[in-house]
Design a protein around this motif. Structure first.
Motif, PDB file in Angstrom:
ATOM      1  N   ARG A   1      -4.694  -5.396 -15.103  1.00  0.00           N
ATOM      2  CA  ARG A   1      -4.566  -6.701 -14.457  1.00  0.00           C
ATOM      3  C   ARG A   1      -3.174  -6.743 -13.852  1.00  0.00           C
ATOM      4  O   ARG A   1      -2.193  -6.457 -14.551  1.00  0.00           O
ATOM      5  N   VAL A   2      -3.092  -7.060 -12.569  1.00  0.00           N
ATOM      6  CA  VAL A   2      -1.768  -7.160 -11.947  1.00  0.00           C
ATOM      7  C   VAL A   2      -1.357  -8.622 -11.935  1.00  0.00           C
ATOM      8  O   VAL A   2      -2.109  -9.496 -11.490  1.00  0.00           O
ATOM      9  N   ILE A   3      -0.139  -8.874 -12.465  1.00  0.00           N
ATOM     10  CA  ILE A   3       0.402 -10.232 -12.464  1.00  0.00           C
ATOM     11  C   ILE A   3       1.799 -10.142 -11.858  1.00  0.00           C
ATOM     12  O   ILE A   3       2.683  -9.488 -12.432  1.00  0.00           O
ATOM     13  N   GLY A   4       1.957 -10.709 -10.689  1.00  0.00           N
ATOM     14  CA  GLY A   4       3.235 -10.576  -9.979  1.00  0.00           C
ATOM     15  C   GLY A   4       3.473  -9.109  -9.686  1.00  0.00           C
ATOM     16  O   GLY A   4       2.625  -8.423  -9.114  1.00  0.00           O
ATOM     17  N   SER A   5       4.620  -8.582 -10.127  1.00  0.00           N
ATOM     18  CA  SER A   5       4.913  -7.174  -9.842  1.00  0.00           C
ATOM     19  C   SER A   5       4.612  -6.292 -11.047  1.00  0.00           C
ATOM     20  O   SER A   5       4.992  -5.129 -11.099  1.00  0.00           O
TER      21      SER A   5
END
Ligand code: TXA
Ligand code: MG
Length: 327
Positions: A179-183
């Motif tokens: 899961r990508v959250i921000g960087s």
């Protein structure tokens, strides 16, 4: 029943899926128990067949990035495109905010959905032949290792289920879930794609494993007991330690697993060769032989594979005990 993958059986499988049925399909990671995401009764049947807790969401499989984008809320579409461009088709599952096309049943009520495009020609052909994306958890009964051969699926579900045989799975371990959250790219479940593969291909992101503090993003499935054979799994670090283990309980039925190199170097151990692709097969074989203890000699070769070590650690924590169900 097992059907060798032919254009005829693939067409039949698509028909069954389009009619709201369930079919076990091969992928490059493990076999999946597939159903249309638009058929609530089929989704319920998958949960029931697997005896899977209903709060554990399913992975949705697609054959095209556009199909995945339709399931993704607009705010996550760019990151989905980016990851798909690098890793799809392949063993990477991407968790994104879901669009209204994904039902609560598939996502177990979460506001996200896990999506992947498998890199198996038969899986892709089936996905192209069905009217909607397919939800597919691993095709094992909860509490058993994931299936890497059609026969494993048959062993768990019997002859009534349609199983398309695409041979032994290339990776033999499940996909990596991120899961990508921000960087940050959080690894929610380690799998066939390594953290280093992600780091190399995505220099703009900081890749790390999800920890306790990331609890709210964690894969629900990682809460449950996992990947455990019935036998107790014991990890040893040296051939001497293995010998000591064997000597301690000479009457116990035990099997020793290690890398090809260590099998050769330590002929006296009578060990069997194991790698990521054959681990679950070995677990199932040991269970069939009613082995009481699986001793794994983890040399440098095995230790280098993070996902393999992750599954071994989980199996050794919980093997032989009752507890939460594996998924
Ligand atoms: O390689 C694989 O991923 C195989 C093949 C068939 O594609 N599938 C598989 O599915 O391993 P399953 O259901 O056995 O494991 C899916 C994992 C579970 O740990 C589940 O909790 C997690 O993915 N997951 C599914 N949806 C999620 C979501 N929205 N957020 C976080 N984790 C999710
Ligand atoms: Mg599973």
């Amino acid at each position: 029943m097992i059907h060798p993958a032919t254009s005829h059986s693939v067409r039949q499988a698509c028909q069954v899926l389009n009619d709201g049925g369930v079919v076990a399909i091969p992928t490059e990671t493990v076999y999946g128990l597939a159903c249309s995401i638009d058929r609530p009764e089929a989704i319920r049947r998958v949960f029931k067949l697997k005896r899977r807790p209903s709060d554990n969401p399913l992975i949705v499989h697609v054959h095209a990035v556009d199909q995945a984008l339709e399931l993704t809320a607009s705010r996550d579409q760019n990151i989905l495109r980016r990851l798909a461009e690098v890793f799809w088709p392949g063993p990477l599952t991407v968790v994104v905010s879901r669009s209204s096309k994904v039902s609560d049943l598939v996502s177990a009520g979460l506001d996200t959905v896990a999506i992947r495009m498998p890199a198996h020609p038969v899986a892709l052909e089936i996905l192209r032949g069905t009217q909607s994306p397919l939800a597919a958890p691993s095709a094992n009964i909860s509490g058993r290792p994931s299936p890497t051969r059609a026969q494993h699926v048959l062993d768990d579900f019997g002859d009534e289920l349609m199983i398309i045989d695409g041979g032994a799975c290339e990776h033999g371990l499940e996909s990596t879930v991120v899961r990508v959250i921000g960087s940050e790219c959080l690894i929610l479940r380690q799998g066939a794609l390594s953290a280093d593969d992600l780091r190399h291909a995505l220099p703009e992101l900081f890749v790390r494993s999800a920890n306790e503090a990331d609890q709210r993003h964690r894969s629900p499935g990682t809460r449950y007991r996992h990947y455990a054979p019935k036998a107790r799994v014991v990890i040893c670090r040296s051939p001497e330690q293995v010998q000591d283990m064997l000597a301690e309980n000479p009457a116990e039925r035990a099997v020793v697993l290690t890398s090809a190199i260590s099998v050769e170097r330590n002929a006296d151990l009578n060990a069997r060769m194991v790698n990521a692709a054959t681990l679950y097969d070995e677990f199932r074989r040991a269970d069939a032989l009613q082995v009481e203890r699986i001793i794994v000699l983890c040399d440098d070769e095995l230790s280098r594979n993070e996902a393999l070590m992750n599954r071994l650690d989980k199996a050794s924590e919980s093997g032989g005990q009752s507890g939460d169900e594996a998924v």
